[in-house]
Design a protein around this motif. Structure first.
Motif, PDB file in Angstrom:
ATOM      1  N   THR A 120       0.853  -0.949  -0.127  1.00  0.00           N
ATOM      2  CA  THR A 120      -0.180   0.418   0.093  1.00  0.00           C
ATOM      3  C   THR A 120       0.919   1.575  -0.308  1.00  0.00           C
ATOM      4  O   THR A 120       0.487   2.310  -1.109  1.00  0.00           O
ATOM      5  CB  THR A 120      -1.158  -0.213   1.432  1.00  0.00           C
ATOM      6  OG1 THR A 120      -1.653  -1.330   0.971  1.00  0.00           O
ATOM      7  CG2 THR A 120      -1.915   1.223   1.355  1.00  0.00           C
ATOM      8  N   GLY A 121       1.792   1.177   0.954  1.00  0.00           N
ATOM      9  CA  GLY A 121       2.814   3.132   1.004  1.00  0.00           C
ATOM     10  C   GLY A 121       3.526   2.730  -0.123  1.00  0.00           C
ATOM     11  O   GLY A 121       3.753   3.838  -0.557  1.00  0.00           O
ATOM     12  N   SER A 122       3.827   1.754  -0.578  1.00  0.00           N
ATOM     13  CA  SER A 122       4.625   1.311  -2.461  1.00  0.00           C
ATOM     14  C   SER A 122       4.255   2.083  -3.528  1.00  0.00           C
ATOM     15  O   SER A 122       4.259   3.194  -4.117  1.00  0.00           O
ATOM     16  CB  SER A 122       5.410  -0.068  -2.723  1.00  0.00           C
ATOM     17  OG  SER A 122       5.866  -0.523  -1.728  1.00  0.00           O
ATOM     18  N   ILE A 123       2.708   1.955  -3.786  1.00  0.00           N
ATOM     19  CA  ILE A 123       2.312   2.051  -4.350  1.00  0.00           C
ATOM     20  C   ILE A 123       1.812   3.717  -4.078  1.00  0.00           C
ATOM     21  O   ILE A 123       1.410   4.663  -5.155  1.00  0.00           O
ATOM     22  CB  ILE A 123       0.895   0.884  -4.137  1.00  0.00           C
ATOM     23  CG1 ILE A 123       0.637  -0.012  -5.065  1.00  0.00           C
ATOM     24  CG2 ILE A 123      -0.819   1.984  -5.669  1.00  0.00           C
ATOM     25  CD1 ILE A 123      -0.607  -1.022  -4.800  1.00  0.00           C
ATOM     26  N   LEU A 124       1.332   4.473  -2.889  1.00  0.00           N
ATOM     27  CA  LEU A 124       0.808   5.582  -2.988  1.00  0.00           C
ATOM     28  C   LEU A 124       1.595   6.327  -2.630  1.00  0.00           C
ATOM     29  O   LEU A 124       1.928   7.858  -3.644  1.00  0.00           O
ATOM     30  CB  LEU A 124       0.792   5.679  -1.116  1.00  0.00           C
ATOM     31  CG  LEU A 124      -0.696   5.593  -0.699  1.00  0.00           C
ATOM     32  CD1 LEU A 124      -1.146   5.364   0.656  1.00  0.00           C
ATOM     33  CD2 LEU A 124      -1.958   5.371  -1.868  1.00  0.00           C
ATOM     34  N   ALA A 125       3.087   6.423  -2.513  1.00  0.00           N
ATOM     35  CA  ALA A 125       4.592   6.420  -3.009  1.00  0.00           C
ATOM     36  C   ALA A 125       5.123   7.062  -4.456  1.00  0.00           C
ATOM     37  O   ALA A 125       5.128   8.034  -4.744  1.00  0.00           O
ATOM     38  CB  ALA A 125       5.830   6.236  -2.270  1.00  0.00           C
ATOM     39  N   LEU A 126       4.487   6.239  -5.264  1.00  0.00           N
ATOM     40  CA  LEU A 126       5.291   6.241  -6.059  1.00  0.00           C
ATOM     41  C   LEU A 126       3.713   6.673  -7.495  1.00  0.00           C
ATOM     42  O   LEU A 126       4.452   7.662  -7.836  1.00  0.00           O
ATOM     43  CB  LEU A 126       4.920   4.848  -7.229  1.00  0.00           C
ATOM     44  CG  LEU A 126       5.922   3.936  -7.038  1.00  0.00           C
ATOM     45  CD1 LEU A 126       5.494   1.898  -6.997  1.00  0.00           C
ATOM     46  CD2 LEU A 126       7.239   4.255  -7.045  1.00  0.00           C
ATOM     47  N   LEU A 127       2.660   6.832  -6.968  1.00  0.00           N
ATOM     48  CA  LEU A 127       2.008   7.484  -7.128  1.00  0.00           C
ATOM     49  C   LEU A 127       2.474   9.008  -6.917  1.00  0.00           C
ATOM     50  O   LEU A 127       1.761  10.267  -8.086  1.00  0.00           O
ATOM     51  CB  LEU A 127       0.383   6.696  -6.508  1.00  0.00           C
ATOM     52  CG  LEU A 127      -0.872   6.975  -7.120  1.00  0.00           C
ATOM     53  CD1 LEU A 127      -1.057   7.698  -9.133  1.00  0.00           C
ATOM     54  CD2 LEU A 127      -2.460   7.536  -6.522  1.00  0.00           C
ATOM     55  N   PHE A 128       3.011   9.395  -5.747  1.00  0.00           N
ATOM     56  CA  PHE A 128       2.267  10.721  -5.155  1.00  0.00           C
ATOM     57  C   PHE A 128       3.456  11.592  -5.985  1.00  0.00           C
ATOM     58  O   PHE A 128       3.483  12.581  -5.860  1.00  0.00           O
ATOM     59  CB  PHE A 128       2.232  10.986  -4.001  1.00  0.00           C
ATOM     60  CG  PHE A 128       1.301  10.991  -3.413  1.00  0.00           C
ATOM     61  CD1 PHE A 128       0.039  10.840  -4.261  1.00  0.00           C
ATOM     62  CD2 PHE A 128       0.758  10.388  -2.110  1.00  0.00           C
ATOM     63  CE1 PHE A 128      -1.000  10.778  -3.736  1.00  0.00           C
ATOM     64  CE2 PHE A 128      -0.169  10.365  -1.643  1.00  0.00           C
ATOM     65  CZ  PHE A 128      -1.304   9.877  -1.766  1.00  0.00           C
ATOM     66  N   THR A 129       4.084  11.184  -6.380  1.00  0.00           N
ATOM     67  CA  THR A 129       5.640  10.968  -6.963  1.00  0.00           C
ATOM     68  C   THR A 129       6.002  11.190  -8.626  1.00  0.00           C
ATOM     69  O   THR A 129       6.530  11.441  -9.163  1.00  0.00           O
ATOM     70  CB  THR A 129       7.378  10.365  -6.326  1.00  0.00           C
ATOM     71  OG1 THR A 129       6.562   9.430  -7.004  1.00  0.00           O
ATOM     72  CG2 THR A 129       7.552  11.065  -4.776  1.00  0.00           C
ATOM     73  N   GLY A 130       5.233  10.622  -8.795  1.00  0.00           N
ATOM     74  CA  GLY A 130       4.912  10.277 -10.043  1.00  0.00           C
ATOM     75  C   GLY A 130       5.724   9.493 -11.070  1.00  0.00           C
ATOM     76  O   GLY A 130       6.250   9.268 -11.962  1.00  0.00           O
ATOM     77  N   ASN A 131       6.243   8.636 -10.033  1.00  0.00           N
ATOM     78  CA  ASN A 131       6.971   7.043 -10.822  1.00  0.00           C
ATOM     79  C   ASN A 131       6.612   6.031 -11.548  1.00  0.00           C
ATOM     80  O   ASN A 131       4.606   5.820 -10.678  1.00  0.00           O
ATOM     81  CB  ASN A 131       8.322   7.023  -9.804  1.00  0.00           C
ATOM     82  CG  ASN A 131       8.866   7.816  -9.224  1.00  0.00           C
ATOM     83  OD1 ASN A 131       9.928   8.085 -10.522  1.00  0.00           O
ATOM     84  ND2 ASN A 131       9.363   8.361  -8.419  1.00  0.00           N
ATOM     85  N   THR A 132       6.512   5.603 -12.179  1.00  0.00           N
ATOM     86  CA  THR A 132       6.474   4.010 -12.204  1.00  0.00           C
ATOM     87  C   THR A 132       6.272   2.984 -11.983  1.00  0.00           C
ATOM     88  O   THR A 132       7.392   2.781 -10.974  1.00  0.00           O
ATOM     89  CB  THR A 132       6.122   3.599 -13.833  1.00  0.00           C
ATOM     90  OG1 THR A 132       7.769   3.656 -14.671  1.00  0.00           O
ATOM     91  CG2 THR A 132       5.404   5.113 -15.200  1.00  0.00           C
ATOM     92  N   PHE A 133       5.756   2.310 -11.645  1.00  0.00           N
ATOM     93  CA  PHE A 133       6.093   0.947 -11.218  1.00  0.00           C
ATOM     94  C   PHE A 133       7.361  -0.127 -11.828  1.00  0.00           C
ATOM     95  O   PHE A 133       6.692  -0.976 -12.562  1.00  0.00           O
ATOM     96  CB  PHE A 133       5.254  -0.669 -10.730  1.00  0.00           C
ATOM     97  CG  PHE A 133       5.079  -0.874  -9.299  1.00  0.00           C
ATOM     98  CD1 PHE A 133       4.470  -1.082  -7.916  1.00  0.00           C
ATOM     99  CD2 PHE A 133       5.770  -2.267  -9.823  1.00  0.00           C
ATOM    100  CE1 PHE A 133       5.044  -1.372  -7.191  1.00  0.00           C
ATOM    101  CE2 PHE A 133       5.191  -3.162  -8.832  1.00  0.00           C
ATOM    102  CZ  PHE A 133       5.384  -3.179  -7.468  1.00  0.00           C
ATOM    103  N   SER A 134       8.556   0.451 -11.670  1.00  0.00           N
ATOM    104  CA  SER A 134       9.453  -0.271 -13.104  1.00  0.00           C
ATOM    105  C   SER A 134       9.749  -1.661 -12.042  1.00  0.00           C
ATOM    106  O   SER A 134       9.773  -1.481 -11.038  1.00  0.00           O
ATOM    107  CB  SER A 134      10.404   1.158 -13.491  1.00  0.00           C
ATOM    108  OG  SER A 134      10.957   1.049 -11.624  1.00  0.00           O
TER     109      SER A 134
END
Length: 1011
Positions: free
Chosen positions: A891-905
């Motif tokens: 959950t935390g990883s998804i939220l952090a990537l979403l808010f910082t504009g990064n993709t799930f690479s």
């Protein structure tokens, strides 16, 4: 846990062992190899065949098919790809990961050698190369001159090449963009026709005179002497005075009917650097060497060589990998040092000077010891191993913090220093050990990842595992030992942060936890809802493979019309070069006409070598991704409608190589169906928003001249068909007639060809004469007619089946995965004729391969961690309770990537995999202490509340130090590593907060009341 007691009671022995390990690590740090990227072998090979003047269909039949048929019989083949163009065939074979690269390379060499006799005699060049990421040119030098001949440039370039190859750590040096020197016998066809001499007569005469046949030996008394016969030609006059026709009346020599000169071969690769004609000398580093030491030796050679160049020649550095290696390693080391400073600052504020000293001293010791082990494991110092150190930085102090905090708690309870150190460390010893082991288990399965991405990142998990192992050793030996020597017996005043955390734990946290324990099912429902909600946000985050490489350079590819001459392509390349040089961001432009630039990036391998192709390497000022992206967008706009050629801009990509971000393989053995369907796929791809630089190889058409031989007439005149073919080839391309060796021992091929323009002309057909079997010369136009036909320019194979690889790049702001999925929907709606199919390649194929492997890694890691916890707690319920932290990490990883504009690479997935081991540590500490309290007589609810309140301090501190260690790397705006950093930080924050409530709730609900 007896290790802390042994370490404290054996003070001198413990210090000696640790000092030896540190000494080993220090020596390794000074000598271990350094490079920009991981150096590893790859089970793949490439066969390159040059057969000038052969169209793609003939290249497929005569060269590609026989070689593929031989190679496909080998075991463990993962992928076999073939590409043919005019006069060029390239076959790439990739084997399954885990195969021995050397053995597979030898197998390919053997198979090609086995079918070599079945291949045409006129093949000019055939090579089998091992595709290895380590075989990258670390240095590319341009030797420039507008006035010197290529022969003069060759002498200087080869002299520099030999000097560079003598430098320690150099595997090889290559000279490129230098036309082959040949001896040309240019026949005057009109004069030969008047004298009744054919090209075949001339060819036979030269061949007969250039045979170097050893004479054998003879005895003179008791002496044995070797007899030397005529041998090779030694000067051009010997060729000129070779008799072609001899009769009592007269002798006709070569010089009577042909011009004999030493000249350059037809241009196939011409180069320029910043507008000046150049020859390249490039250097490949030997695997396992230190790039900085190698470059230092190369610079010394070049500094001594440059002043001795003849007037009119100069030398320049095109590419120096040492600059980027130094910058990258410096950036990573700065991140490491900043992380160390943050960790030290956090522990100092939280625990005070003495405790902070005991904890922080563990960092350099663990790092140095771990680097010694990394060196012994066969890995060097490069971006992956340093990233491993950065990840481990925050983790390696966790053990020291837990031990130090518990020792301090015993001291505050009134125990003396030695007792507090031994009992405090022993009490948490098993929890620390199992926590470290679970974290190591999260990384260890990555070592088994049998993919290109897994091989690329392998040194990172190795470094993390070994650093954590070193930190555990330090935490259970040196940390309690130092605590027993440095800690005060009576703690009079605690640091303010420590007081604040204790107030938080005793006040707001204790009350909130009591409330949560009073409504356990409500807490669980809210937590599950948060997890499910975060999963629904995953499509908004998007997925990707590896990001673009953080390098200030781009490649500009020029595809001229397929019938373009070399000179026409050169003219187009000069126009593109001129436009690029006007950009203020551009530092240098390196132009390659007829071939790609020498390999300067580990996954960018030059593929094309045809007259209609050119590639420019553009170096720009250093900047971030946005700066480089703006430049690329501007260049693409400028060349979107470039007259006379298709100009595309390619940015370098990290990770395993693939043709393009979006790639569709259209497969069919029916060439007509394949062509029409590939055209339809290309149009569909162009209609998708976000695609750019769409390319369909079968759309490239060219005009061929077909010689239609009248077989009846040829039979009537007594002219063999093969004599016609050979005469045409000799007139246009030239036929090798032997070898010429000059005074310096250099060998040059002798080519017999027609006199006329430097390049073969269509008018030459009118003057060609063919010798009939009765000795008469027959003009070629009497035997054949000539017509122009539309023809294919390229052909491709995938696993021996005909294919067209339709590719596209992705516009800035678009994700390859989303664009590919939209394209697949459109392709599924198309009509696909029987016998035609398609496969998705590009980034999506590589991502699924790599992510699928990572899914197995996560599963193996979870199973290993669960097994360790079952052994520790002798229960299946409590490991399940501890595992509750893992979903919240996601959950935390998804939220952090979403808010910082990064993709799930891929690197973000590596971060998530790392979290599996990291986040369970806090739960282990909490559950283990609750069990100890219950064994001491506490009731279930009281035990879980006291355990949570007591362990709040080490949980908060370990979370802060892990985040502090990662922050510099994460905030460094690296497109490669920022997603991983945010993934770990976000997951750690959310999982820590929720763990402090969810784990106690689960412990209360599912732990038996007694036991």
């Amino acid at each position: 846990m007896q290790l802390p007691r042994i370490a404290i009671n054996n003070f001198q022995f413990t210090l000696v062992v640790l000092l030896l390990l540190i000494l080993l690590g220090a020596v390794s740090l000074m000598t271990m190899p350094r490079s920009e990227d991981p150096q590893f072998d790859f089970p793949a090979a490439m066969v390159r065949v040059v057969y000038p003047g052969t169209n793609p269909v003939d290249m497929e039949k005569l060269v590609l098919d026989p070689i593929e048929e031989a190679i496909k019989e080998l075991d463990d083949i993962k992928e076999l790809k073939g590409d043919v163009e005019d006069g060029l065939a390239v076959i790439r074979v990739e084997f399954l990961f885990g195969s021995d690269p050397e053995e597979k390379y030898d197998d390919v060499v053997s198979e090609v050698a086995r079918v070599r006799e079945d291949l045409p005699d006129g093949i000019q060049f055939l090579s089998v190369e091992k595709i290895s990421p380590a075989d990258v040119n670390i240095l590319q030098i341009a030797l420039m001159s507008e006035t010197a001949s290529y022969h003069e440039l060759k002498l200087q370039a080869e002299a520099l090449e030999k000097k560079l190859e003598r430098v320690s750590g150099v595997k090889r040096a290559d000279v490129e963009a230098l036309p082959e020197q040949q001896i040309h016998i240019r026949a005057d066809l009109l004069k030969m026709q008047a004298l009744n001499i054919s090209l075949q007569d001339l060819l036979n005469a030269v061949r007969a005179s250039s045979v170097n046949l050893p004479g054998g030996h003879a005895l003179a008394g008791e002496r044995r002497m070797t007899v030397r016969t005529s041998g090779d030609f030694r000067d051009l006059n010997q060729i000129r005075r070779t008799a072609v026709v001899s009769s009592p009346a007269k002798v006709i020599y070569v010089e009577d009917i042909a011009a004999v000169t030493q000249a350059d071969a037809l241009p196939s690769h011409e180069a320029r650097y910043n507008g000046q004609r150049s020859v390249f000398v490039s250097v490949v580093q030997r695997k396992g060497s230190n790039i900085m030491a190698v470059l230092e030796g190369l610079d010394e050679v070049i500094d001594n060589f440059a002043p001795k160049l003849p007037q009119g020649m100069s030398l320049a550095y095109v590419h120096d990998q040492g600059i980027s290696v130094d910058k990258r390693l410096s950036d990573f080391m700065n991140s490491l040092l900043l992380g160390l400073a943050l960790v030290a600052g956090i522990t100092l504020i939280a625990l005070g000077l003495r405790s902070a000293f005991v904890i922080v001293i563990a960092i350099p010791m663990s790092v140095v010891i771990a680097l010694g082990w990394v060196d012994l494991a066969g890995f060097g110092l490069q971006q992956m191993s340093i990233v491993g150190l950065v990840i481990a930085l925050g983790l390696l102090v966790d053990n020291a913090i837990v031990v130090t905090e518990n020792v301090g708690r015993f001291l505050r309870g009134g125990h003396d220093r030695q007792t507090a150190a031994m009992e405090g460390a022993s009490q948490v010893g098993w929890a620390v050990s199992s926590g470290t082991l679970t974290t190591m288990l999260a990384f260890m399965p990555m070592l088994l990842l049998q993919t290109g991405a897994g091989t690329f990142v392998r040194s990172m998990p190795v470094t993390v595992v070994l650093t954590l192992l070193a930190s555990l050793l330090i935490a259970l030996s040196l940390t309690p030992l130092m605590a027993s020597r440095f800690f005060p017996t009576n703690v009079k005043k605690e640091p303010k942060l420590l007081q604040w955390i204790e107030q938080l734990s005793q006040g707001p946290y204790a009350r909130s936890l009591a409330g949560a324990l009073g409504r356990p099912w409500l807490v669980l429902i809210i937590s599950i809802a948060m997890f499910a909600g975060s999963l629904s946000l995953l499509p908004m985050v998007g997925v990707s493979m590896f990001p673009k490489a953080d390098k200030p350079m781009v490649l500009v590819n020029i595809d001229a019309p397929e019938n373009s001459s070399f000179e026409q392509t050169k003219s187009l390349a000069l126009d593109v070069e001129d436009i690029l040089s006007r950009y203020p961001q551009v530092v240098s432009v390196t132009t390659n006409i007829g071939k790609g630039n020498p390999r300067i990036f580990y996954n960018e391998i030059p593929k094309r070598q045809v007259p209609s192709y050119a590639q420019l390497l553009v170096q720009i000022e250093s900047g971030d991704d946005i700066y480089r992206g703006d430049f690329v967008s501007s260049v693409r706009e400028d060349f979107a409608a470039f007259p006379g050629a298709k100009v595309t801009v390619k940015e370098l990509l990290q990770g395993p190589p693939y043709e393009a971000p979006i790639s569709i393989r259209v497969l069919s053995d029916d060439l007509a169906l394949l062509r029409s369907q590939a055209e339809l796929v290309a149009k569909t791809m162009e209609s998708i928003e976000g695609t750019v630089s769409v390319d369909n190889p079968l759309a490239h058409r060219k005009i061929d001249m077909h010689v239609n031989i009248n077989r009846e007439k040829a039979a009537m005149f007594g002219v063999p068909i093969n004599a016609i073919d050979q005469a045409i080839r000799a007139s246009l391309v030239g036929v090798n007639a032997g070898q010429f060796r000059d005074e310096s021992g250099e060998d040059y091929p002798i080519l017999v060809k027609s006199l006329g323009e430097a390049q073969p002309q269509v008018d030459d057909f009118e003057n060609m004469m063919i010798r009939s079997t009765n000795g008469a010369l027959v003009p070629l136009p009497q035997l054949a007619s000539f017509e122009l036909r539309d023809a294919l320019a390229r052909l491709q194979h995938h696993d021996t089946e005909r294919m067209s690889r339709v590719t596209s790049d992705v516009s800035p702001g678009y994700q390859a995965e989303a664009v590919t999925n939209q394209l697949i929907v459109e392709l599924e709606s198309l009509e696909w004729p029987e016998g035609v199919s398609y496969q998705v390649g590009g980034e999506q194929e590589k991502r699924k391969e790599s992510f699928g492997g990572m899914g197995q890694v996560v599963l193996v890691a979870l199973m290993g961690i669960f097994a360790v916890l079952v052994l520790q707690f002798k229960s299946f319920t409590q490991p399940a309770i501890i595992f509750a932290a893992i979903p919240f990490a996601m959950t935390g990883s998804i939220l952090a990537l979403l808010f910082t504009g990064n993709t799930f690479s891929f690197t973000a997935l590596v971060g998530l995999t790392s979290l599996v081991g990291i986040v369970v540590n806090n739960s282990i500490i909490l559950v283990d202490y609750a069990n100890q309290l219950r064994r001491g007589g506490h009731k279930l609810k009281d035990a879980v509340i006291e355990a949570a309140v007591t362990r709040l301090l080490p949980i908060i501190l370990t979370t802060l130090t892990t985040i502090g260690g990662l922050l510099p790397l994460t905030l460094g705006n690296s497109s490669m590593w920022a997603p991983m950093g945010w993934s770990i930080i976000g997951g750690l924050v959310v999982s820590t907060v929720l763990t402090l409530f969810v784990v106690p709730v689960l412990y209360l609900l599912f732990t038996p009341k007694r036991g």
